[in-house]
Design a protein around this motif. Structure first.
Motif, PDB file in Angstrom:
ATOM      1  N   LYS A  89      -6.536   2.272  -4.331  1.00  0.00           N
ATOM      2  CA  LYS A  89      -5.597   1.241  -4.761  1.00  0.00           C
ATOM      3  C   LYS A  89      -4.336   1.305  -3.898  1.00  0.00           C
ATOM      4  O   LYS A  89      -3.752   2.374  -3.709  1.00  0.00           O
ATOM      5  CB  LYS A  89      -5.227   1.454  -6.225  1.00  0.00           C
ATOM      6  CG  LYS A  89      -4.304   0.383  -6.790  1.00  0.00           C
ATOM      7  CD  LYS A  89      -3.967   0.657  -8.246  1.00  0.00           C
ATOM      8  CE  LYS A  89      -3.016  -0.403  -8.788  1.00  0.00           C
ATOM      9  NZ  LYS A  89      -2.655  -0.127 -10.215  1.00  0.00           N
ATOM     10  N   ILE A  90      -3.927   0.154  -3.348  1.00  0.00           N
ATOM     11  CA  ILE A  90      -2.720   0.092  -2.511  1.00  0.00           C
ATOM     12  C   ILE A  90      -1.513  -0.044  -3.432  1.00  0.00           C
ATOM     13  O   ILE A  90      -1.373  -1.028  -4.168  1.00  0.00           O
ATOM     14  CB  ILE A  90      -2.782  -1.082  -1.534  1.00  0.00           C
ATOM     15  CG1 ILE A  90      -4.000  -0.939  -0.607  1.00  0.00           C
ATOM     16  CG2 ILE A  90      -1.490  -1.149  -0.702  1.00  0.00           C
ATOM     17  CD1 ILE A  90      -4.225  -2.132   0.295  1.00  0.00           C
ATOM     18  N   THR A  91      -0.627   0.961  -3.382  1.00  0.00           N
ATOM     19  CA  THR A  91       0.521   0.983  -4.293  1.00  0.00           C
ATOM     20  C   THR A  91       1.870   0.927  -3.590  1.00  0.00           C
ATOM     21  O   THR A  91       2.901   0.892  -4.260  1.00  0.00           O
ATOM     22  CB  THR A  91       0.467   2.248  -5.169  1.00  0.00           C
ATOM     23  OG1 THR A  91       0.503   3.402  -4.313  1.00  0.00           O
ATOM     24  CG2 THR A  91      -0.797   2.271  -6.023  1.00  0.00           C
ATOM     25  N   ASP A  92       1.878   0.921  -2.249  1.00  0.00           N
ATOM     26  CA  ASP A  92       3.172   0.960  -1.564  1.00  0.00           C
ATOM     27  C   ASP A  92       3.010   0.439  -0.141  1.00  0.00           C
ATOM     28  O   ASP A  92       1.886   0.320   0.396  1.00  0.00           O
ATOM     29  CB  ASP A  92       3.717   2.390  -1.541  1.00  0.00           C
ATOM     30  CG  ASP A  92       5.234   2.458  -1.392  1.00  0.00           C
ATOM     31  OD1 ASP A  92       5.867   1.391  -1.245  1.00  0.00           O
ATOM     32  OD2 ASP A  92       5.779   3.581  -1.442  1.00  0.00           O
ATOM     33  N   ARG A  93       4.136   0.123   0.484  1.00  0.00           N
ATOM     34  CA  ARG A  93       4.176  -0.296   1.895  1.00  0.00           C
ATOM     35  C   ARG A  93       5.362   0.414   2.540  1.00  0.00           C
ATOM     36  O   ARG A  93       6.500   0.280   2.090  1.00  0.00           O
ATOM     37  CB  ARG A  93       4.350  -1.816   2.006  1.00  0.00           C
ATOM     38  CG  ARG A  93       4.303  -2.358   3.446  1.00  0.00           C
ATOM     39  CD  ARG A  93       4.485  -3.864   3.429  1.00  0.00           C
ATOM     40  NE  ARG A  93       4.269  -4.456   4.744  1.00  0.00           N
ATOM     41  CZ  ARG A  93       5.179  -4.509   5.712  1.00  0.00           C
ATOM     42  NH1 ARG A  93       6.407  -4.019   5.477  1.00  0.00           N
ATOM     43  NH2 ARG A  93       4.899  -5.052   6.871  1.00  0.00           N
ATOM     44  N   ILE A  94       5.078   1.195   3.615  1.00  0.00           N
ATOM     45  CA  ILE A  94       6.115   2.041   4.223  1.00  0.00           C
ATOM     46  C   ILE A  94       6.230   1.703   5.708  1.00  0.00           C
ATOM     47  O   ILE A  94       5.305   1.948   6.486  1.00  0.00           O
ATOM     48  CB  ILE A  94       5.787   3.544   4.060  1.00  0.00           C
ATOM     49  CG1 ILE A  94       5.396   3.863   2.610  1.00  0.00           C
ATOM     50  CG2 ILE A  94       6.955   4.400   4.503  1.00  0.00           C
ATOM     51  CD1 ILE A  94       4.778   5.228   2.442  1.00  0.00           C
ATOM     52  N   SER A  95       7.371   1.174   6.104  1.00  0.00           N
ATOM     53  CA  SER A  95       7.633   0.888   7.514  1.00  0.00           C
ATOM     54  C   SER A  95       8.509   1.994   8.094  1.00  0.00           C
ATOM     55  O   SER A  95       9.118   2.779   7.365  1.00  0.00           O
ATOM     56  CB  SER A  95       8.310  -0.478   7.662  1.00  0.00           C
ATOM     57  OG  SER A  95       9.532  -0.496   6.934  1.00  0.00           O
ATOM     58  N   ALA A  96       8.586   2.047   9.428  1.00  0.00           N
ATOM     59  CA  ALA A  96       9.437   3.038  10.083  1.00  0.00           C
ATOM     60  C   ALA A  96      10.884   2.835   9.648  1.00  0.00           C
ATOM     61  O   ALA A  96      11.377   1.710   9.617  1.00  0.00           O
ATOM     62  CB  ALA A  96       9.315   2.924  11.602  1.00  0.00           C
ATOM     63  N   GLY A  97      11.541   3.923   9.270  1.00  0.00           N
ATOM     64  CA  GLY A  97      12.918   3.863   8.818  1.00  0.00           C
ATOM     65  C   GLY A  97      13.067   3.783   7.321  1.00  0.00           C
ATOM     66  O   GLY A  97      14.191   3.861   6.812  1.00  0.00           O
ATOM     67  N   SER A  98      11.955   3.629   6.615  1.00  0.00           N
ATOM     68  CA  SER A  98      12.011   3.594   5.147  1.00  0.00           C
ATOM     69  C   SER A  98      11.267   4.793   4.586  1.00  0.00           C
ATOM     70  O   SER A  98      10.517   5.466   5.290  1.00  0.00           O
ATOM     71  CB  SER A  98      11.402   2.296   4.611  1.00  0.00           C
ATOM     72  OG  SER A  98      10.010   2.234   4.921  1.00  0.00           O
ATOM     73  N   ASP A 134      -9.950  -8.844  -0.729  1.00  0.00           N
ATOM     74  CA  ASP A 134      -9.446 -10.202  -0.576  1.00  0.00           C
ATOM     75  C   ASP A 134      -8.090 -10.388  -1.236  1.00  0.00           C
ATOM     76  O   ASP A 134      -7.247 -11.144  -0.745  1.00  0.00           O
ATOM     77  CB  ASP A 134     -10.455 -11.202  -1.148  1.00  0.00           C
ATOM     78  CG  ASP A 134     -11.733 -11.265  -0.314  1.00  0.00           C
ATOM     79  OD1 ASP A 134     -11.689 -10.860   0.863  1.00  0.00           O
ATOM     80  OD2 ASP A 134     -12.768 -11.711  -0.850  1.00  0.00           O
ATOM     81  N   ASP A 135      -7.874  -9.709  -2.354  1.00  0.00           N
ATOM     82  CA  ASP A 135      -6.589  -9.868  -3.032  1.00  0.00           C
ATOM     83  C   ASP A 135      -5.504  -8.956  -2.480  1.00  0.00           C
ATOM     84  O   ASP A 135      -4.343  -9.009  -2.907  1.00  0.00           O
ATOM     85  CB  ASP A 135      -6.739  -9.643  -4.535  1.00  0.00           C
ATOM     86  CG  ASP A 135      -7.258  -8.245  -4.876  1.00  0.00           C
ATOM     87  OD1 ASP A 135      -7.299  -7.374  -3.967  1.00  0.00           O
ATOM     88  OD2 ASP A 135      -7.627  -8.015  -6.044  1.00  0.00           O
ATOM     89  N   GLY A 136      -5.873  -8.084  -1.503  1.00  0.00           N
ATOM     90  CA  GLY A 136      -4.897  -7.208  -0.869  1.00  0.00           C
ATOM     91  C   GLY A 136      -4.436  -6.053  -1.725  1.00  0.00           C
ATOM     92  O   GLY A 136      -3.480  -5.360  -1.357  1.00  0.00           O
ATOM     93  N   ASN A 137      -5.125  -5.775  -2.804  1.00  0.00           N
ATOM     94  CA  ASN A 137      -4.677  -4.721  -3.723  1.00  0.00           C
ATOM     95  C   ASN A 137      -5.390  -3.393  -3.521  1.00  0.00           C
ATOM     96  O   ASN A 137      -4.975  -2.386  -4.089  1.00  0.00           O
ATOM     97  CB  ASN A 137      -4.876  -5.181  -5.171  1.00  0.00           C
ATOM     98  CG  ASN A 137      -3.941  -6.313  -5.538  1.00  0.00           C
ATOM     99  OD1 ASN A 137      -2.824  -6.383  -5.030  1.00  0.00           O
ATOM    100  ND2 ASN A 137      -4.404  -7.210  -6.399  1.00  0.00           N
ATOM    101  N   SER A 138      -6.449  -3.379  -2.716  1.00  0.00           N
ATOM    102  CA  SER A 138      -7.186  -2.132  -2.508  1.00  0.00           C
ATOM    103  C   SER A 138      -7.749  -2.083  -1.095  1.00  0.00           C
ATOM    104  O   SER A 138      -7.841  -3.106  -0.411  1.00  0.00           O
ATOM    105  CB  SER A 138      -8.316  -1.995  -3.538  1.00  0.00           C
ATOM    106  OG  SER A 138      -9.270  -3.039  -3.370  1.00  0.00           O
ATOM    107  N   VAL A 139      -8.109  -0.877  -0.673  1.00  0.00           N
ATOM    108  CA  VAL A 139      -8.682  -0.669   0.647  1.00  0.00           C
ATOM    109  C   VAL A 139      -9.911   0.217   0.505  1.00  0.00           C
ATOM    110  O   VAL A 139      -9.937   1.163  -0.294  1.00  0.00           O
ATOM    111  CB  VAL A 139      -7.644  -0.033   1.604  1.00  0.00           C
ATOM    112  CG1 VAL A 139      -7.187   1.335   1.108  1.00  0.00           C
ATOM    113  CG2 VAL A 139      -8.192   0.084   3.024  1.00  0.00           C
ATOM    114  N   GLU A 140     -10.948  -0.098   1.268  1.00  0.00           N
ATOM    115  CA  GLU A 140     -12.195   0.660   1.212  1.00  0.00           C
ATOM    116  C   GLU A 140     -12.467   1.271   2.578  1.00  0.00           C
ATOM    117  O   GLU A 140     -12.278   0.619   3.617  1.00  0.00           O
ATOM    118  CB  GLU A 140     -13.350  -0.254   0.803  1.00  0.00           C
ATOM    119  CG  GLU A 140     -14.614   0.511   0.425  1.00  0.00           C
ATOM    120  CD  GLU A 140     -15.643  -0.391  -0.228  1.00  0.00           C
ATOM    121  OE1 GLU A 140     -16.617   0.123  -0.807  1.00  0.00           O
ATOM    122  OE2 GLU A 140     -15.475  -1.630  -0.159  1.00  0.00           O
ATOM    123  N   ILE A 141     -12.901   2.516   2.573  1.00  0.00           N
ATOM    124  CA  ILE A 141     -13.163   3.266   3.814  1.00  0.00           C
ATOM    125  C   ILE A 141     -14.565   3.833   3.722  1.00  0.00           C
ATOM    126  O   ILE A 141     -14.922   4.497   2.739  1.00  0.00           O
ATOM    127  CB  ILE A 141     -12.122   4.378   4.018  1.00  0.00           C
ATOM    128  CG1 ILE A 141     -10.706   3.776   4.040  1.00  0.00           C
ATOM    129  CG2 ILE A 141     -12.387   5.136   5.314  1.00  0.00           C
ATOM    130  CD1 ILE A 141      -9.609   4.774   3.871  1.00  0.00           C
TER     131      ILE A 141
END
Length: 421
Positions: A89-98, A134-141
């Motif tokens: 489940k994708i719970t966050d987004r972290i860019s450089a500097g944050s 498709d909804d951008g809420n999860s990632v599968e590997i």
């Protein structure tokens, strides 16, 4: 080690020629290392010489960070090195500097290169290996995952307290960048040395003038100034000096207390119009003269006032070659540079040398890199007046005294074109 000459007549008694090795060692032993320093800003420090070791006070990087764009994952124990097919489940987004939030078990955070690894994350998977829903809420590997993939740990580049730049280093762009990377804005460097120069020979004229019968253009002036600028020296240039003993003495007197080193070209042989050597002996001390080498036999070294003195031959090739072999390492040592000696590599010769010579020779060559080691082709005209040969050449091959060889022999090679020298 005085080499006295009794007079300027054709019957004068000359001392034996000094070997190149002895002459170079004598010269380098006499070079005074610098003591005066100053502070420079990073943008002004290129080619300056460090006067002290530089230590980092921080870790670089200062935190664990992502080596690429992808997803930081909190793997469960049962997911480590197991067949793929896991969904997070994708719970966050972290860019450089944050800074991201703590990542819970079985969760993922979109992360970008250089961004801090959030608490809880134990591996990073590159985005090309991830399938987002498709909804951008999860990632599968789908591949097996191991711990600490694509994570650059704190201090991976530099540890706090480590020496990152050593005293005696001539600063290159990458050295300056490394200093900046640990938060250093100024560097303590040795003060530049000041070199006084002048040129003898009434036949020499500036390229700005038209030649009269018997005159030649003074290429040595431009060569010597350019080489000294390349070594980052401050220069006092007196240009051409009249070919008289009084004028030569006057020129030396004007430089002896304001310069660390004086360099001249011409006037160091034994002709009636060669006044540099007697002027040097009148004002100071001649310690070395006449080297068993070709080109460049009439090389002088001494001391005048507070200045060291190097007298180069007048022929253009001889002046350039002796500057490279003798003056250059001498100056680099005076500047405080650690690696001041000329470096050699081995090349194979594409020519025969059938007649052994009494003097060590430095011949101009161009390298062919299609062989290993590279092979050296000889310039057909090796006279000390053939300045075009140095434009053609990549470097010099050193041929020892009393040496003969056939094509394919391995000999020492000095590069004249390496931009790092």
């Amino acid at each position: 080690m005085n080499n006295p000459v009794l007079n300027h007549s054709c019957e004068q008694i000359q001392p034996p020629l000094l070997t190149m090795d002895k002459a170079l060692n004598f010269l380098l032993d006499a070079a005074k290392t610098p003591t005066q320093t100053c502070n420079t800003l990073l943008n002004d420090s290129l080619d300056r010489v460090l006067a002290q070791n530089i230590c980092s006070t921080i870790n670089v990087p200062g935190f664990d960070n992502s080596a690429m764009d992808g997803y930081a994952i909190h793997l469960k124990n049962e997911q480590i090195n197991r067949p793929g097919g896991f969904t997070f489940k994708i719970t966050d987004r972290i860019s450089a500097g944050s800074i991201g939030n703590t990542l819970e078990s079985g969760c993922a955070a979109r992360i970008f290169t250089g961004a801090p690894i959030p608490k809880g994350a134990n591996t990073v998977v590159m985005q090309e290996e991830c399938e987002v829903s498709d909804d951008g809420n999860s990632v599968e590997i789908w591949r097996p995952l191991s711990l600490n993939e694509n994570i650059r740990p704190m201090g991976n580049d530099i540890k706090s307290g480590a020496i990152i730049l050593e005293k005696g280093l001539k600063l290159k762009p990458q050295d300056i960048a490394l200093a900046a990377s640990v938060g250093i804005n100024t560097l303590e460097v040795f003060k530049k040395i000041k070199v006084g120069v002048f040129f003898t020979g009434d036949e020499l004229v500036s390229p700005t003038l038209a030649l009269k019968p018997g005159q030649i253009y003074n290429s040595n002036s431009y060569a010597l100034v350019a080489m000294l600028k390349h070594l980052n020296c401050d220069i006092v240039n007196l240009n051409n000096v009249e070919d008289t003993l009084d004028a030569t003495v006057s020129a030396l007197e004007s430089l002896q207390y304001q310069c660390d080193l004086i360099i001249t070209t011409g006037g160091v042989s034994v002709g009636e119009e060669d006044h540099v050597k007697p002027a040097l002996e009148k004002l100071g001390k001649l310690s070395l003269w006449r080297i068993k080498m070709k080109p460049g036999k009439p090389l002088a070294f001494g001391q005048i006032g507070k200045s060291a003195f190097i007298g180069l031959p007048g022929n253009p090739v001889s002046a350039l070659v002796t500057f490279f072999l003798f003056a250059r390492p001498f100056i680099k040592k005076m500047q405080g540079i650690n690696n001041y000696k000329n470096q050699t590599t081995q090349v194979q010769c594409n020519f025969d040398w059938r007649a052994p010579k009494l003097r060590r020779e430095f011949v101009r060559v161009k390298l062919d890199h299609s062989t290993a080691p590279a092979s050296a082709n000889l310039y057909p005209k090796q006279g000390s007046d053939v300045l075009s040969s140095l434009v053609w050449a990549h470097g010099l091959v050193e041929i020892p005294e009393d040496c003969s060889f056939s094509q394919g022999a391995l000999l020492n090679y000095y590069s004249l074109t390496d931009p790092t020298l």
